[in-house]
Design an enzyme around this catalytic site. Structure first.
Site, PDB file in Angstrom:
ATOM      1  N   ARG A   8       9.394  -0.442  13.833  1.00  0.00           N
ATOM      2  CA  ARG A   8       8.004  -0.408  14.292  1.00  0.00           C
ATOM      3  C   ARG A   8       7.732  -1.580  15.222  1.00  0.00           C
ATOM      4  O   ARG A   8       7.878  -2.739  14.845  1.00  0.00           O
ATOM      5  CB  ARG A   8       7.051  -0.479  13.086  1.00  0.00           C
ATOM      6  CG  ARG A   8       6.854   0.850  12.419  1.00  0.00           C
ATOM      7  CD  ARG A   8       6.005   0.717  11.188  1.00  0.00           C
ATOM      8  NE  ARG A   8       4.708   0.077  11.427  1.00  0.00           N
ATOM      9  CZ  ARG A   8       3.749   0.040  10.512  1.00  0.00           C
ATOM     10  NH1 ARG A   8       3.922   0.609   9.330  1.00  0.00           N
ATOM     11  NH2 ARG A   8       2.609  -0.556  10.771  1.00  0.00           N
ATOM     12  N   LYS A  25       0.831  -1.214   0.000  1.00  0.00           N
ATOM     13  CA  LYS A  25       0.000   0.000   0.000  1.00  0.00           C
ATOM     14  C   LYS A  25       0.859   1.256   0.000  1.00  0.00           C
ATOM     15  O   LYS A  25       0.561   2.214  -0.709  1.00  0.00           O
ATOM     16  CB  LYS A  25      -0.908   0.022   1.241  1.00  0.00           C
ATOM     17  CG  LYS A  25      -2.016  -0.991   1.219  1.00  0.00           C
ATOM     18  CD  LYS A  25      -2.781  -0.971   2.536  1.00  0.00           C
ATOM     19  CE  LYS A  25      -1.877  -1.417   3.666  1.00  0.00           C
ATOM     20  NZ  LYS A  25      -2.477  -1.280   4.987  1.00  0.00           N
ATOM     21  N   ARG A  65      -2.198  -8.722  13.491  1.00  0.00           N
ATOM     22  CA  ARG A  65      -2.673  -7.652  12.595  1.00  0.00           C
ATOM     23  C   ARG A  65      -3.210  -8.250  11.296  1.00  0.00           C
ATOM     24  O   ARG A  65      -4.227  -7.800  10.773  1.00  0.00           O
ATOM     25  CB  ARG A  65      -1.533  -6.665  12.291  1.00  0.00           C
ATOM     26  CG  ARG A  65      -1.218  -5.736  13.439  1.00  0.00           C
ATOM     27  CD  ARG A  65       0.096  -4.987  13.222  1.00  0.00           C
ATOM     28  NE  ARG A  65       0.034  -4.067  12.102  1.00  0.00           N
ATOM     29  CZ  ARG A  65       1.088  -3.725  11.360  1.00  0.00           C
ATOM     30  NH1 ARG A  65       2.285  -4.248  11.609  1.00  0.00           N
ATOM     31  NH2 ARG A  65       0.958  -2.879  10.382  1.00  0.00           N
ATOM     32  N   ARG A  83      10.936  -5.699   6.386  1.00  0.00           N
ATOM     33  CA  ARG A  83      10.699  -4.294   6.753  1.00  0.00           C
ATOM     34  C   ARG A  83      11.054  -4.053   8.223  1.00  0.00           C
ATOM     35  O   ARG A  83      11.590  -2.998   8.569  1.00  0.00           O
ATOM     36  CB  ARG A  83       9.213  -3.963   6.504  1.00  0.00           C
ATOM     37  CG  ARG A  83       8.824  -2.538   6.847  1.00  0.00           C
ATOM     38  CD  ARG A  83       7.417  -2.227   6.359  1.00  0.00           C
ATOM     39  NE  ARG A  83       6.383  -2.655   7.286  1.00  0.00           N
ATOM     40  CZ  ARG A  83       5.065  -2.555   7.062  1.00  0.00           C
ATOM     41  NH1 ARG A  83       4.636  -2.061   5.918  1.00  0.00           N
ATOM     42  NH2 ARG A  83       4.192  -2.964   7.942  1.00  0.00           N
ATOM     43  N   ARG A 116     -11.577   0.442   7.841  1.00  0.00           N
ATOM     44  CA  ARG A 116     -11.248  -0.958   8.113  1.00  0.00           C
ATOM     45  C   ARG A 116     -12.456  -1.723   8.639  1.00  0.00           C
ATOM     46  O   ARG A 116     -12.370  -2.931   8.845  1.00  0.00           O
ATOM     47  CB  ARG A 116     -10.140  -1.023   9.157  1.00  0.00           C
ATOM     48  CG  ARG A 116      -8.715  -1.145   8.607  1.00  0.00           C
ATOM     49  CD  ARG A 116      -7.854  -1.397   9.815  1.00  0.00           C
ATOM     50  NE  ARG A 116      -6.483  -1.750   9.656  1.00  0.00           N
ATOM     51  CZ  ARG A 116      -5.471  -0.927   9.412  1.00  0.00           C
ATOM     52  NH1 ARG A 116      -5.693   0.323   9.130  1.00  0.00           N
ATOM     53  NH2 ARG A 116      -4.242  -1.362   9.439  1.00  0.00           N
TER      54      ARG A 116
HETATM   55  P1  AMP Z   1      -1.299   0.345   9.797  1.00  0.00           P
HETATM   56  O1  AMP Z   1      -0.016   1.095   9.671  1.00  0.00           O
HETATM   57  O2  AMP Z   1      -2.335   0.769   8.793  1.00  0.00           O
HETATM   58  O3  AMP Z   1      -1.117  -1.147   9.823  1.00  0.00           O
HETATM   59  O4  AMP Z   1      -1.900   0.752  11.217  1.00  0.00           O
HETATM   60  C1  AMP Z   1      -1.185   0.553  12.414  1.00  0.00           C
HETATM   61  C2  AMP Z   1      -2.155   0.463  13.576  1.00  0.00           C
HETATM   62  O5  AMP Z   1      -2.923   1.696  13.690  1.00  0.00           O
HETATM   63  C3  AMP Z   1      -3.217  -0.623  13.448  1.00  0.00           C
HETATM   64  O6  AMP Z   1      -2.739  -1.898  13.857  1.00  0.00           O
HETATM   65  C4  AMP Z   1      -4.321  -0.090  14.353  1.00  0.00           C
HETATM   66  O7  AMP Z   1      -3.977  -0.264  15.719  1.00  0.00           O
HETATM   67  C5  AMP Z   1      -4.288   1.416  14.065  1.00  0.00           C
HETATM   68  N1  AMP Z   1      -5.177   1.757  12.939  1.00  0.00           N
HETATM   69  C6  AMP Z   1      -4.798   2.182  11.694  1.00  0.00           C
HETATM   70  N2  AMP Z   1      -5.869   2.409  10.923  1.00  0.00           N
HETATM   71  C7  AMP Z   1      -6.967   2.142  11.666  1.00  0.00           C
HETATM   72  C8  AMP Z   1      -8.379   2.170  11.420  1.00  0.00           C
HETATM   73  N3  AMP Z   1      -8.878   2.517  10.227  1.00  0.00           N
HETATM   74  N4  AMP Z   1      -9.190   1.831  12.438  1.00  0.00           N
HETATM   75  C9  AMP Z   1      -8.708   1.488  13.624  1.00  0.00           C
HETATM   76  N5  AMP Z   1      -7.395   1.398  13.928  1.00  0.00           N
HETATM   77  C10 AMP Z   1      -6.521   1.733  12.959  1.00  0.00           C
END
Ligand code: AMP
Length: 194
Positions: free
Chosen positions: A135, A15, A146, A129, A90
């Site tokens: 991270r 992404k 996740r 990564r 999401r």
């Molecule tokens: P990502 O980098 O998109 O994988 O997001 C990292 C973390 O941020 C996720 O594991 C969630 O804890 C939180 N997060 C990101 N986007 C959302 C969303 N749309 N709704 C809820 N939590 C989110």
């Protein structure tokens, strides 16, 4: 009328790479909910303090907090012509909230791009990564959770957008330029832009 593109994909699906390309080509910012949350965490804002526990455990942050954060971001002037949304929505409630939100901006969801990548490939990519990202949520145990959360929630969301004729499934294991080509075709087919 602003253009809003949604990008779906599990952690490691590509992404970030494809959003950067779309940003350069269409002049609309890459709005990644995960990046916005990480910024709030690093600045220790009140929102960051609420979100921290969820993020560190690989769980979703509650919808109300997340939607407010996206609304604030879309109000920034660089998003006047739209945005590539990555990581949001999401959940179905978030998708419904997004529809209402985009009416505020005089727009709608134009196309939903779903990057399809096998789980084994995702694990391998994110393990690489993690070596450089630092991270905490790229740790293998958190990552597995996740991916599980992502897969269980995405099915429904994909159905939601498929029913509305907006979903384009993209073969995400192909070379980057090939993936970008598939994305161009999907955007052109649904918006008339190329
Ligand atoms: P990502 O980098 O998109 O994988 O997001 C990292 C973390 O941020 C996720 O594991 C969630 O804890 C939180 N997060 C990101 N986007 C959302 C969303 N749309 N709704 C809820 N939590 C989110």
């Amino acid at each position: 009328m602003p253009t809003y593109i949604l990008l779906f994909g599990a952690p490691g699906a590509g992404k970030g790479t494809q959003s950067a390309i779309l940003k350069a080509e269409y002049g609309i910012p890459h709005v990644a909910s995960g990046d916005l949350f990480r910024k709030h965490l690093s600045e220790n804002t009140p929102l960051g303090q609420v979100a921290r526990g969820y993020i560190d455990n690989g769980e979703l942050v509650p919808d109300d907090v997340t939607v407010e954060m996206i609304r604030d971001r879309l109000h920034e002037p660089d998003a006047d012509h739209g945005a590539v949304l990555d990581g949001f929505p999401r959940t179905i409630p978030q998708a419904r909230e997004l529809e209402k939100l985009l009416v505020e901006f005089g727009g709608k969801v134009d196309v939903v791009l779903s990057l399809k990548v096998r789980e084994a490939t995702l694990l391998e990519r994110v393990a690489n990564r993690a070596l450089t990202s630092g991270r905490a949520d790229d740790h293998p145990d958190v990552l597995a959770k996740r991916i599980k959360v992502f897969l269980s929630q995405t099915q429904q969301l994909e159905d939601y957008y498929r029913e509305r004729g907006l979903l384009a499934e993209i073969e995400g294991e192909r070379p980057v330029t090939d993936v970008t080509g598939q994305i161009h075709a999907a955007i052109a087919a649904r918006t008339g832009r190329d």
